[in-house]
Design an enzyme around this catalytic site. Structure first.
Site, PDB file in Angstrom:
ATOM      1  N   LYS A 148       0.856  -1.196   0.000  1.00 49.93           N
ATOM      2  CA  LYS A 148       0.000   0.000   0.000  1.00 49.93           C
ATOM      3  C   LYS A 148       0.892   1.246   0.000  1.00 49.93           C
ATOM      4  O   LYS A 148       1.761   1.406   0.862  1.00 49.93           O
ATOM      5  CB  LYS A 148      -0.876  -0.037   1.252  1.00 49.93           C
ATOM      6  CG  LYS A 148      -2.203   0.660   1.101  1.00 49.93           C
ATOM      7  CD  LYS A 148      -3.048   0.357   2.323  1.00 49.93           C
ATOM      8  CE  LYS A 148      -4.332   1.116   2.339  1.00 49.93           C
ATOM      9  NZ  LYS A 148      -5.025   0.955   3.621  1.00 49.93           N
TER      10      LYS A 148
HETATM   11  C1  E4P Z   1      -8.399   2.060   3.735  1.00 56.20           C
HETATM   12  O1  E4P Z   1      -7.543   1.354   3.294  1.00 56.20           O
HETATM   13  C2  E4P Z   1      -8.269   2.850   4.942  1.00 56.20           C
HETATM   14  O2  E4P Z   1      -7.426   2.135   5.793  1.00 56.20           O
HETATM   15  C3  E4P Z   1      -9.555   3.033   5.663  1.00 56.20           C
HETATM   16  O3  E4P Z   1     -10.656   2.562   4.928  1.00 56.20           O
HETATM   17  C4  E4P Z   1      -9.750   4.379   6.264  1.00 56.20           C
HETATM   18  O4  E4P Z   1     -10.982   4.397   6.934  1.00 56.20           O
HETATM   19  P1  E4P Z   1     -11.362   5.492   8.010  1.00 56.20           P
HETATM   20  O5  E4P Z   1     -11.585   6.795   7.299  1.00 56.20           O
HETATM   21  O6  E4P Z   1     -12.618   4.979   8.632  1.00 56.20           O
HETATM   22  O7  E4P Z   1     -10.195   5.575   8.961  1.00 56.20           O
END
Ligand code: E4P
EC number: 2.2.1.2
Length: 219
Positions: free
Chosen positions: A87
């Site tokens: 990522k």
């Molecule tokens: C995605 O990969 C992110 O880790 C995640 O969906 C972020 O979500 P949040 O805005 O609820 O922290």
């Protein structure tokens, strides 16, 4: 449509996997910190433990923000297991890293996507997935779902192979709207997946069936 769970919590991952509907996992540094995981060795061991639970993709995020650092870290992460997807944040060096990993055959998930322009860049750089954050856009009064629809439309125009991984999904309506507009994947907490089970008519219907059965059996 694929369902990923957005957590580093092993028990939630196991529970989602046991439901039989889980396709993968996404994590981020905040989710890892929430589980108290820090230090290279512990982080690697935790990713391995996640990979051992699920059948498919596990997104593991780099901490570095420079090209060389992201490449080094990403290669280490990719070595943990074939299921790992590296990522990468949507920044200039991140774009270069996406291209590099594509040439190396390492899958990537470009995260922190908040505009269609960023999604277009990530696809051109060869990202395997892009993660547009719905809930965080909604939080600042922008329509997160509109962004998902826009990216799905743009990718469709040109046949980009990058998959739209809708992230920051906060509730079942987000998830269902993603299905309507054709997002390839949603990632969300366990409670969003299990909330899809609920319907009062299911509960009352089942109660009636069981009561009628008991009555007929003379219980
Ligand atoms: C995605 O990969 C992110 O880790 C995640 O969906 C972020 O979500 P949040 O805005 O609820 O922290």
């Amino acid at each position: 449509m694929k369902f990923f769970i957005d957590t580093a919590n092993l028990s939630d991952i196991r529970e989602a996997y046991d439901l039989g509907v889980l396709d993968g996992v996404t994590t981020n540094p905040s989710l890892m910190a929430k589980e108290g995981i820090s230090g290279d060795e512990k982080v690697r061991a935790h990713y391995k433990a996640i990979c051992d639970i699920v059948d498919d993709k596990v997104s593991a995020e780099v901490i570095s923000t420079d090209f060389e650092g992201m490449v080094k870290e990403g290669k280490e992460l990719a070595k943990i297991d074939d299921k790992i997807v590296v990522k990468i944040p949507m920044i200039k060096d991140g774009l270069k890293a996406l291209k590099y990993f594509q040439s190396e055959g390492i899958r990537t998930n470009c995260t922190l996507i908040f505009s269609a322009g960023q999604a277009l860049l990530a696809a051109k750089a060869g990202a395997s997935y892009v993660s547009p954050f719905i809930g965080r856009l909604d939080d600042i009064s922008f329509d997160g779902m509109e962004l998902i629809a826009q990216i799905v439309h743009i990718y469709g125009n040109y046949g980009f192979e990058t998959e739209v991984l809708a992230a920051s999904v906060r509730h079942s309506m987000h998830l269902l709207k993603c299905a309507e507009v054709g997002a390839d994947v949603v990632t969300c907490p366990l409670k969003v997946i299990t909330s899809l089970l609920n319907h009062p008519l299911t509960d009352s219907g089942l109660a009636t069936f069981l009561a009628d059965h008991a009555k007929a059996a003379g219980k």
